[in-house]
Motif scaffolding. Structure first.
Motif, PDB file in Angstrom:
ATOM      1  N   MET A  37       0.842  -1.194   0.000  1.00 45.96           N
ATOM      2  CA  MET A  37       0.000   0.000   0.000  1.00 45.96           C
ATOM      3  C   MET A  37       0.876   1.242   0.000  1.00 45.96           C
ATOM      4  SD  MET A  37      -2.745   1.124   2.830  1.00 45.96           S
ATOM      5  CE  MET A  37      -4.004   2.261   2.377  1.00 45.96           C
ATOM      6  N   GLN A  38       0.501   2.229  -0.800  1.00 49.17           N
ATOM      7  CA  GLN A  38       1.309   3.433  -0.916  1.00 49.17           C
ATOM      8  C   GLN A  38       0.673   4.598  -0.166  1.00 49.17           C
ATOM      9  OE1 GLN A  38       1.768   3.854  -5.211  1.00 49.17           O
ATOM     10  NE2 GLN A  38       3.798   2.955  -5.049  1.00 49.17           N
ATOM     11  N   LEU A  39       1.518   5.339   0.563  1.00 50.09           N
ATOM     12  CA  LEU A  39       1.066   6.506   1.309  1.00 50.09           C
ATOM     13  C   LEU A  39       1.945   7.697   0.981  1.00 50.09           C
ATOM     14  CD1 LEU A  39       0.523   4.997   4.888  1.00 50.09           C
ATOM     15  CD2 LEU A  39      -1.230   5.499   3.190  1.00 50.09           C
ATOM     16  N   VAL A  40       1.320   8.846   0.747  1.00 48.76           N
ATOM     17  CA  VAL A  40       2.076  10.082   0.546  1.00 48.76           C
ATOM     18  C   VAL A  40       2.623  10.525   1.902  1.00 48.76           C
ATOM     19  CG1 VAL A  40       1.962  12.508  -0.132  1.00 48.76           C
ATOM     20  CG2 VAL A  40       0.691  10.784  -1.434  1.00 48.76           C
ATOM     21  N   VAL A  41       3.934  10.693   1.993  1.00 47.05           N
ATOM     22  CA  VAL A  41       4.541  11.061   3.273  1.00 47.05           C
ATOM     23  C   VAL A  41       5.145  12.461   3.274  1.00 47.05           C
ATOM     24  CG1 VAL A  41       4.955   8.692   4.003  1.00 47.05           C
ATOM     25  CG2 VAL A  41       6.682   9.862   2.625  1.00 47.05           C
ATOM     26  N   ALA A  42       5.280  13.081   2.109  1.00 47.81           N
ATOM     27  CA  ALA A  42       5.838  14.441   2.067  1.00 47.81           C
ATOM     28  C   ALA A  42       5.659  15.022   0.672  1.00 47.81           C
ATOM     29  CB  ALA A  42       7.325  14.434   2.443  1.00 47.81           C
ATOM     30  N   ARG A  43       5.752  16.349   0.624  1.00 47.81           N
ATOM     31  CA  ARG A  43       5.784  17.063  -0.661  1.00 47.81           C
ATOM     32  C   ARG A  43       7.025  17.937  -0.666  1.00 47.81           C
ATOM     33  NH1 ARG A  43       4.541  21.999  -2.650  1.00 47.81           N
ATOM     34  NH2 ARG A  43       3.754  22.722  -0.629  1.00 47.81           N
ATOM     35  N   ILE A  44       7.776  17.875  -1.738  1.00 53.04           N
ATOM     36  CA  ILE A  44       9.004  18.649  -1.836  1.00 53.04           C
ATOM     37  C   ILE A  44       8.669  20.113  -2.100  1.00 53.04           C
ATOM     38  CG2 ILE A  44      11.132  18.990  -3.150  1.00 53.04           C
ATOM     39  CD1 ILE A  44      11.158  15.994  -3.690  1.00 53.04           C
ATOM     40  N   GLY A  45       9.342  20.992  -1.335  1.00 53.30           N
ATOM     41  CA  GLY A  45       9.168  22.426  -1.514  1.00 53.30           C
ATOM     42  C   GLY A  45      10.328  23.029  -2.279  1.00 53.30           C
ATOM     43  N   ARG A  46      10.705  24.235  -1.906  1.00 54.30           N
ATOM     44  CA  ARG A  46      11.746  24.952  -2.645  1.00 54.30           C
ATOM     45  C   ARG A  46      13.132  24.411  -2.303  1.00 54.30           C
ATOM     46  NH1 ARG A  46      10.057  28.192   1.491  1.00 54.30           N
ATOM     47  NH2 ARG A  46      11.646  28.951   2.935  1.00 54.30           N
ATOM     48  N   ALA A  47      14.064  24.718  -3.187  1.00 48.70           N
ATOM     49  CA  ALA A  47      15.461  24.358  -2.945  1.00 48.70           C
ATOM     50  C   ALA A  47      16.005  25.197  -1.790  1.00 48.70           C
ATOM     51  CB  ALA A  47      16.288  24.599  -4.206  1.00 48.70           C
ATOM     52  N   HIS A  48      16.974  24.637  -1.054  1.00 45.51           N
ATOM     53  CA  HIS A  48      17.596  25.342   0.058  1.00 45.51           C
ATOM     54  C   HIS A  48      19.102  25.314  -0.149  1.00 45.51           C
ATOM     55  CE1 HIS A  48      18.120  26.757   4.231  1.00 45.51           C
ATOM     56  NE2 HIS A  48      19.158  25.931   4.266  1.00 45.51           N
ATOM     57  N   GLY A  49      19.696  26.487  -0.308  1.00 47.31           N
ATOM     58  CA  GLY A  49      21.135  26.540  -0.520  1.00 47.31           C
ATOM     59  C   GLY A  49      21.509  26.106  -1.928  1.00 47.31           C
ATOM     60  N   ILE A  50      22.784  25.781  -2.107  1.00 48.81           N
ATOM     61  CA  ILE A  50      23.299  25.471  -3.451  1.00 48.81           C
ATOM     62  C   ILE A  50      23.799  24.034  -3.577  1.00 48.81           C
ATOM     63  CG2 ILE A  50      23.924  27.875  -3.862  1.00 48.81           C
ATOM     64  CD1 ILE A  50      26.840  27.109  -3.235  1.00 48.81           C
ATOM     65  N   LYS A  51      23.593  23.217  -2.536  1.00 48.09           N
ATOM     66  CA  LYS A  51      24.166  21.871  -2.557  1.00 48.09           C
ATOM     67  C   LYS A  51      23.122  20.760  -2.731  1.00 48.09           C
ATOM     68  CE  LYS A  51      28.235  23.175   0.132  1.00 48.09           C
ATOM     69  NZ  LYS A  51      29.086  22.891   1.328  1.00 48.09           N
ATOM     70  N   GLY A  52      21.936  21.129  -3.182  1.00 46.07           N
ATOM     71  CA  GLY A  52      20.959  20.103  -3.503  1.00 46.07           C
ATOM     72  C   GLY A  52      19.916  19.817  -2.439  1.00 46.07           C
ATOM     73  N   GLU A  53      19.943  20.540  -1.325  1.00 46.13           N
ATOM     74  CA  GLU A  53      18.934  20.313  -0.291  1.00 46.13           C
ATOM     75  C   GLU A  53      17.597  20.923  -0.710  1.00 46.13           C
ATOM     76  OE1 GLU A  53      20.733  19.901   4.119  1.00 46.13           O
ATOM     77  OE2 GLU A  53      20.838  21.922   3.271  1.00 46.13           O
ATOM     78  N   VAL A  54      16.520  20.314  -0.215  1.00 46.85           N
ATOM     79  CA  VAL A  54      15.177  20.845  -0.458  1.00 46.85           C
ATOM     80  C   VAL A  54      14.417  20.890   0.863  1.00 46.85           C
ATOM     81  CG1 VAL A  54      15.045  19.993  -2.824  1.00 46.85           C
ATOM     82  CG2 VAL A  54      14.237  18.538  -0.953  1.00 46.85           C
ATOM     83  N   THR A  55      13.500  21.832   0.972  1.00 46.56           N
ATOM     84  CA  THR A  55      12.563  21.823   2.090  1.00 46.56           C
ATOM     85  C   THR A  55      11.461  20.826   1.745  1.00 46.56           C
ATOM     86  OG1 THR A  55      11.185  23.574   1.157  1.00 46.56           O
ATOM     87  CG2 THR A  55      12.999  24.246   2.587  1.00 46.56           C
ATOM     88  N   VAL A  56      10.840  20.237   2.766  1.00 44.19           N
ATOM     89  CA  VAL A  56       9.737  19.323   2.512  1.00 44.19           C
ATOM     90  C   VAL A  56       8.572  19.638   3.438  1.00 44.19           C
ATOM     91  CG1 VAL A  56      11.127  17.422   1.622  1.00 44.19           C
ATOM     92  CG2 VAL A  56      10.673  17.548   4.061  1.00 44.19           C
ATOM     93  N   GLU A  57       7.385  19.493   2.903  1.00 46.47           N
ATOM     94  CA  GLU A  57       6.155  19.588   3.686  1.00 46.47           C
ATOM     95  C   GLU A  57       5.844  18.168   4.154  1.00 46.47           C
ATOM     96  OE1 GLU A  57       1.552  19.697   2.488  1.00 46.47           O
ATOM     97  OE2 GLU A  57       2.719  21.397   1.730  1.00 46.47           O
ATOM     98  N   VAL A  58       6.064  17.912   5.421  1.00 48.20           N
ATOM     99  CA  VAL A  58       5.907  16.561   5.951  1.00 48.20           C
ATOM    100  C   VAL A  58       4.436  16.202   6.083  1.00 48.20           C
ATOM    101  CG1 VAL A  58       6.376  15.052   7.925  1.00 48.20           C
ATOM    102  CG2 VAL A  58       8.097  16.700   7.178  1.00 48.20           C
ATOM    103  N   ARG A  59       4.078  15.020   5.624  1.00 50.97           N
ATOM    104  CA  ARG A  59       2.694  14.550   5.720  1.00 50.97           C
ATOM    105  C   ARG A  59       2.641  13.206   6.443  1.00 50.97           C
ATOM    106  NH1 ARG A  59      -0.125  16.108  -0.094  1.00 50.97           N
ATOM    107  NH2 ARG A  59       0.365  18.336  -0.022  1.00 50.97           N
ATOM    108  N   THR A  60       3.515  13.058   7.401  1.00 50.99           N
ATOM    109  CA  THR A  60       3.532  11.861   8.221  1.00 50.99           C
ATOM    110  C   THR A  60       3.903  12.243   9.632  1.00 50.99           C
ATOM    111  OG1 THR A  60       4.630   9.730   8.619  1.00 50.99           O
ATOM    112  CG2 THR A  60       5.918  11.423   7.508  1.00 50.99           C
ATOM    113  N   ASP A  61       3.367  11.522  10.613  1.00 50.88           N
ATOM    114  CA  ASP A  61       3.737  11.756  11.997  1.00 50.88           C
ATOM    115  C   ASP A  61       4.905  10.876  12.420  1.00 50.88           C
ATOM    116  OD1 ASP A  61       1.865  13.739  12.559  1.00 50.88           O
ATOM    117  OD2 ASP A  61       0.298  12.257  12.891  1.00 50.88           O
ATOM    118  N   GLU A  62       5.487  10.174  11.470  1.00 50.97           N
ATOM    119  CA  GLU A  62       6.655   9.348  11.748  1.00 50.97           C
ATOM    120  C   GLU A  62       7.777   9.693  10.758  1.00 50.97           C
ATOM    121  OE1 GLU A  62       4.487   5.342  13.506  1.00 50.97           O
ATOM    122  OE2 GLU A  62       4.901   5.441  11.367  1.00 50.97           O
TER     123      GLU A  62
END
Length: 212
Positions: free
Chosen positions: A1-26
């Motif tokens: 079974m598949q569950l959406v656990v996050a949505r990727i937001g904007r990039a953070h910095g210049i090294k490939g990090e992204v912010t995420v909107e977490v959709r899980t309590d774990e």
């Protein structure tokens, strides 16, 4: 079974990090280093989490093979999807996955039928049940302990004690929501906007009830 656990937001910095909107309590379980996640759209994945950290109250992730801001920005708005055993249960007995709550009958304490849960919307301050009334109208029920007093998975019902105006003629009609939310992890909120919400720094601000 598949569950959406996050949505990727904007990039953070210049090294490939992204912010995420977490959709899980774990998040520690679903979004830890080494986790391999499928995506929507599928063309952007699968993605393997390389590192994760909390910065200014938001969860930042870096994925294997994503090493600069351009590549990170290209992932914006991608949904991250985890494969979950449908028999799995949240560790907290008062927490629930979205799929457990969908289609539950919503009733008052005296058994009066209110409707059926057709969607679950996750907001920063709390989660909402979208409940379809017998006449086809929709109302939004905040998933907080003072209103949703009982979840009975055996009887497949949610018992509510609504305040005046919530489900009567003054009830708010639900607006259309993104159908993907129905796959998210989920949990019942306490008494309002006192949780961490989608910042990824803890449970989605809620009481006894849950998501994954």
């Amino acid at each position: 079974m598949q569950l959406v656990v996050a949505r990727i937001g904007r990039a953070h910095g210049i090294k490939g990090e992204v912010t995420v909107e977490v959709r899980t309590d774990e998040p520690e379980l679903r979004l830890g280093p080494g986790a391999v996640l499928t995506t929507e759209p599928a063309s952007t994945g699968p993605l393997t989490i390389e590192t994760g950290r909390v910065h200014s109250g938001r969860l930042l992730l870096r994925f294997a093979g994503v090493s600069d801001r351009t590549a990170a920005e290209a992932l914006r708005n991608t949904l991250l999807i985890a494969e979950v055993d449908p028999e799995d249960m949240p560790e907290d007995p008062d927490e629930y996955y979205d799929h457990q709550l969908m289609d539950l009958d919503v009733v008052l304490a005296d058994g009066t039928e209110i409707g059926r849960i057709t969607e679950i919307t996750h907001l920063p301050s709390q989660d909402l049940f979208i409940v379809e009334r017998p006449d086809g109208a929709e109302v939004m029920i905040p998933f907080v302990e003072e209103i949703v007093t009982e979840i009975d998975l055996v009887e497949q019902k949610a018992v509510i004690d609504p305040p005046p105006g919530l489900i009567d003629d003054n009830a708010v009609v639900a607006a259309p929501t993104d159908g993907a939310d129905s796959l998210d992890d989920h949990r019942r909120g306490d008494d309002g906007p006192d949780g961490d919400g989608p910042d990824g720094d803890g449970p989605d601000g809620a009481v006894k009830g849950e998501s994954a």
